[in-house]
Design a protein around this motif. Structure first.
Motif, PDB file in Angstrom:
ATOM      1  N   MET A  82      71.046  28.699  50.239  1.00 37.89           N
ATOM      2  CA  MET A  82      72.121  28.986  49.299  1.00 37.89           C
ATOM      3  C   MET A  82      72.738  30.342  49.624  1.00 37.89           C
ATOM      4  O   MET A  82      72.067  31.377  49.544  1.00 37.89           O
ATOM      5  CB  MET A  82      71.613  28.984  47.850  1.00 37.89           C
ATOM      6  N   ALA A  83      74.001  30.326  49.998  1.00 38.18           N
ATOM      7  CA  ALA A  83      74.706  31.545  50.392  1.00 38.18           C
ATOM      8  C   ALA A  83      75.333  32.189  49.158  1.00 38.18           C
ATOM      9  O   ALA A  83      76.539  32.152  48.959  1.00 38.18           O
ATOM     10  CB  ALA A  83      75.760  31.223  51.431  1.00 38.18           C
ATOM     11  N   PHE A  84      74.513  32.743  48.312  1.00 39.37           N
ATOM     12  CA  PHE A  84      74.964  33.367  47.073  1.00 39.37           C
ATOM     13  C   PHE A  84      74.079  34.574  46.820  1.00 39.37           C
ATOM     14  O   PHE A  84      72.847  34.434  46.805  1.00 39.37           O
ATOM     15  CB  PHE A  84      74.854  32.357  45.919  1.00 39.37           C
ATOM     16  N   PRO A  85      74.668  35.752  46.615  1.00 39.78           N
ATOM     17  CA  PRO A  85      73.851  36.957  46.451  1.00 39.78           C
ATOM     18  C   PRO A  85      73.136  37.059  45.123  1.00 39.78           C
ATOM     19  O   PRO A  85      72.165  37.787  44.998  1.00 39.78           O
ATOM     20  CB  PRO A  85      74.864  38.092  46.607  1.00 39.78           C
ATOM     21  N   GLY A  86      73.596  36.336  44.105  1.00 40.43           N
ATOM     22  CA  GLY A  86      72.959  36.381  42.796  1.00 40.43           C
ATOM     23  C   GLY A  86      73.851  36.991  41.740  1.00 40.43           C
ATOM     24  O   GLY A  86      74.920  37.513  42.031  1.00 40.43           O
ATOM     25  N   VAL A  87      73.391  36.914  40.510  1.00 33.79           N
ATOM     26  CA  VAL A  87      74.096  37.470  39.352  1.00 33.79           C
ATOM     27  C   VAL A  87      73.260  38.638  38.866  1.00 33.79           C
ATOM     28  O   VAL A  87      72.162  38.448  38.342  1.00 33.79           O
ATOM     29  CB  VAL A  87      74.247  36.412  38.232  1.00 33.79           C
ATOM     30  N   GLU A  88      73.768  39.837  39.061  1.00 32.47           N
ATOM     31  CA  GLU A  88      72.992  41.031  38.738  1.00 32.47           C
ATOM     32  C   GLU A  88      72.839  41.263  37.244  1.00 32.47           C
ATOM     33  O   GLU A  88      71.762  41.633  36.768  1.00 32.47           O
ATOM     34  CB  GLU A  88      73.642  42.264  39.381  1.00 32.47           C
ATOM     35  N   ALA A  89      73.880  41.031  36.469  1.00 36.19           N
ATOM     36  CA  ALA A  89      73.867  41.353  35.038  1.00 36.19           C
ATOM     37  C   ALA A  89      72.993  40.366  34.256  1.00 36.19           C
ATOM     38  O   ALA A  89      73.227  39.164  34.265  1.00 36.19           O
ATOM     39  CB  ALA A  89      75.286  41.342  34.492  1.00 36.19           C
ATOM     40  N   GLN A  90      71.992  40.897  33.577  1.00 35.64           N
ATOM     41  CA  GLN A  90      71.052  40.077  32.830  1.00 35.64           C
ATOM     42  C   GLN A  90      71.735  39.261  31.737  1.00 35.64           C
ATOM     43  O   GLN A  90      71.402  38.101  31.524  1.00 35.64           O
ATOM     44  CB  GLN A  90      69.953  40.955  32.231  1.00 35.64           C
ATOM     45  N   ASP A  91      72.718  39.851  31.051  1.00 34.51           N
ATOM     46  CA  ASP A  91      73.406  39.099  29.998  1.00 34.51           C
ATOM     47  C   ASP A  91      74.204  37.936  30.589  1.00 34.51           C
ATOM     48  O   ASP A  91      74.267  36.861  29.986  1.00 34.51           O
ATOM     49  CB  ASP A  91      74.283  40.008  29.139  1.00 34.51           C
ATOM     50  N   GLU A  92      74.793  38.102  31.756  1.00 38.60           N
ATOM     51  CA  GLU A  92      75.511  37.003  32.402  1.00 38.60           C
ATOM     52  C   GLU A  92      74.552  35.889  32.803  1.00 38.60           C
ATOM     53  O   GLU A  92      74.870  34.714  32.661  1.00 38.60           O
ATOM     54  CB  GLU A  92      76.284  37.488  33.629  1.00 38.60           C
ATOM     55  N   ARG A  93      73.370  36.253  33.295  1.00 35.43           N
ATOM     56  CA  ARG A  93      72.375  35.228  33.644  1.00 35.43           C
ATOM     57  C   ARG A  93      71.928  34.472  32.399  1.00 35.43           C
ATOM     58  O   ARG A  93      71.796  33.248  32.429  1.00 35.43           O
ATOM     59  CB  ARG A  93      71.177  35.846  34.368  1.00 35.43           C
ATOM     60  N   ALA A  94      71.705  35.178  31.305  1.00 39.54           N
ATOM     61  CA  ALA A  94      71.298  34.521  30.055  1.00 39.54           C
ATOM     62  C   ALA A  94      72.390  33.566  29.587  1.00 39.54           C
ATOM     63  O   ALA A  94      72.100  32.444  29.151  1.00 39.54           O
ATOM     64  CB  ALA A  94      70.990  35.562  28.985  1.00 39.54           C
ATOM     65  N   ASP A  95      73.637  33.994  29.683  1.00 39.68           N
ATOM     66  CA  ASP A  95      74.750  33.129  29.297  1.00 39.68           C
ATOM     67  C   ASP A  95      74.843  31.911  30.212  1.00 39.68           C
ATOM     68  O   ASP A  95      75.047  30.786  29.743  1.00 39.68           O
ATOM     69  CB  ASP A  95      76.069  33.899  29.326  1.00 39.68           C
ATOM     70  N   LEU A  96      74.675  32.114  31.502  1.00 33.77           N
ATOM     71  CA  LEU A  96      74.734  31.012  32.457  1.00 33.77           C
ATOM     72  C   LEU A  96      73.610  30.003  32.200  1.00 33.77           C
ATOM     73  O   LEU A  96      73.835  28.796  32.200  1.00 33.77           O
ATOM     74  CB  LEU A  96      74.656  31.540  33.891  1.00 33.77           C
ATOM     75  N   ILE A  97      72.424  30.490  31.936  1.00 30.95           N
ATOM     76  CA  ILE A  97      71.296  29.599  31.644  1.00 30.95           C
ATOM     77  C   ILE A  97      71.546  28.841  30.340  1.00 30.95           C
ATOM     78  O   ILE A  97      71.255  27.642  30.246  1.00 30.95           O
ATOM     79  CB  ILE A  97      69.970  30.376  31.626  1.00 30.95           C
ATOM     80  N   ALA A  98      72.130  29.498  29.344  1.00 32.44           N
ATOM     81  CA  ALA A  98      72.472  28.812  28.089  1.00 32.44           C
ATOM     82  C   ALA A  98      73.489  27.706  28.360  1.00 32.44           C
ATOM     83  O   ALA A  98      73.392  26.610  27.800  1.00 32.44           O
ATOM     84  CB  ALA A  98      73.022  29.807  27.071  1.00 32.44           C
ATOM     85  N   TYR A  99      74.446  27.963  29.228  1.00 28.58           N
ATOM     86  CA  TYR A  99      75.430  26.946  29.595  1.00 28.58           C
ATOM     87  C   TYR A  99      74.754  25.785  30.317  1.00 28.58           C
ATOM     88  O   TYR A  99      74.974  24.620  29.993  1.00 28.58           O
ATOM     89  CB  TYR A  99      76.518  27.563  30.472  1.00 28.58           C
ATOM     90  N   LEU A 100      73.893  26.091  31.282  1.00 27.63           N
ATOM     91  CA  LEU A 100      73.188  25.033  32.015  1.00 27.63           C
ATOM     92  C   LEU A 100      72.293  24.234  31.074  1.00 27.63           C
ATOM     93  O   LEU A 100      72.194  23.013  31.190  1.00 27.63           O
ATOM     94  CB  LEU A 100      72.365  25.635  33.157  1.00 27.63           C
ATOM     95  N   ARG A 101      71.649  24.914  30.131  1.00 28.91           N
ATOM     96  CA  ARG A 101      70.800  24.230  29.147  1.00 28.91           C
ATOM     97  C   ARG A 101      71.629  23.266  28.294  1.00 28.91           C
ATOM     98  O   ARG A 101      71.155  22.187  27.930  1.00 28.91           O
ATOM     99  CB  ARG A 101      70.116  25.281  28.265  1.00 28.91           C
ATOM    100  N   SER A 102      72.890  23.615  28.036  1.00 32.77           N
ATOM    101  CA  SER A 102      73.762  22.746  27.234  1.00 32.77           C
ATOM    102  C   SER A 102      74.191  21.514  28.014  1.00 32.77           C
ATOM    103  O   SER A 102      74.732  20.568  27.446  1.00 32.77           O
ATOM    104  CB  SER A 102      74.995  23.517  26.758  1.00 32.77           C
ATOM    105  N   LYS A 103      73.956  21.503  29.306  1.00 36.95           N
ATOM    106  CA  LYS A 103      74.332  20.384  30.176  1.00 36.95           C
ATOM    107  C   LYS A 103      73.098  19.583  30.569  1.00 36.95           C
ATOM    108  O   LYS A 103      72.842  19.292  31.722  1.00 36.95           O
ATOM    109  CB  LYS A 103      75.029  20.902  31.448  1.00 36.95           C
ATOM    110  N   ASP A 104      72.325  19.194  29.559  1.00 34.16           N
ATOM    111  CA  ASP A 104      71.065  18.498  29.862  1.00 34.16           C
ATOM    112  C   ASP A 104      71.005  17.068  29.338  1.00 34.16           C
ATOM    113  O   ASP A 104      69.984  16.430  29.428  1.00 34.16           O
ATOM    114  CB  ASP A 104      69.877  19.294  29.341  1.00 34.16           C
ATOM    115  N   GLY A 105      72.103  16.585  28.776  1.00 35.17           N
ATOM    116  CA  GLY A 105      72.108  15.224  28.277  1.00 35.17           C
ATOM    117  C   GLY A 105      71.626  15.107  26.842  1.00 35.17           C
ATOM    118  O   GLY A 105      71.777  14.069  26.220  1.00 35.17           O
ATOM    119  N   ALA A 106      71.033  16.152  26.304  1.00 32.75           N
ATOM    120  CA  ALA A 106      70.519  16.105  24.933  1.00 32.75           C
ATOM    121  C   ALA A 106      71.544  16.659  23.942  1.00 32.75           C
ATOM    122  O   ALA A 106      71.327  16.636  22.761  1.00 32.75           O
ATOM    123  CB  ALA A 106      69.221  16.901  24.836  1.00 32.75           C
ATOM    124  N   HIS A 107      72.650  17.192  24.463  1.00 30.42           N
ATOM    125  CA  HIS A 107      73.666  17.814  23.580  1.00 30.42           C
ATOM    126  C   HIS A 107      74.917  16.973  23.521  1.00 30.42           C
ATOM    127  O   HIS A 107      75.282  16.288  24.382  1.00 30.42           O
ATOM    128  CB  HIS A 107      74.016  19.206  24.075  1.00 30.42           C
TER     129      HIS A 107
END
Length: 120
Positions: free
Chosen positions: A95-120
């Motif tokens: 994966m050619a991606f350096p990462g997301v440094e900001a912890q709040d952005e990662r938390a938001d991204l994970i919340a978004y991914l969690r919302s895309k799980d078929g249960a919502h």
């Protein structure tokens, strides 16, 4: 004022609406739509809790397949560590991606991914 409580390596209570904006880092290689095929990267629909390197029809790198032998599932904490610095968690990942440094952005991204799980 909103206060984010830090638990382990990720912030609990991320915002999926803000996370959808953070997903713009990812959308050129990944989809979160259940009916879309894999792009350059695997489809991320239902990624939270999914077995690592298990998306049908995607050819994972040897490094990620080896990582999947050591770690069973994509937990929120594991996703947080991977999204922060993919090469640190999975050396030689393709994966050619350096990462997301900001912890709040990662938390938001994970919340978004969690919302895309078929249960919502």
């Amino acid at each position: 004022m909103l206060r984010i409580t830090v638990i382990g390596a990720h912030a609990e209570g991320g915002d999926p609406v803000r996370g959808e904006k953070v997903f713009q880092y990812c959308y050129s290689c990944h989809s979160v739509q259940p009916d879309e095929t894999n792009l350059q990267g695997p489809n991320l629909y239902g990624i939270v809790g999914r077995r690592i390197a298990s998306q049908e029809g995607f050819s994972y790198s040897p490094a990620l397949r080896a990582f999947a032998q050591q770690e069973e599932r994509w937990t929120e904490d594991r996703l947080d560590r991977y999204l922060r610095a993919p090469y640190k968690l999975v050396p030689k990942t393709s994966m050619a991606f350096p990462g997301v440094e900001a912890q709040d952005e990662r938390a938001d991204l994970i919340a978004y991914l969690r919302s895309k799980d078929g249960a919502h």
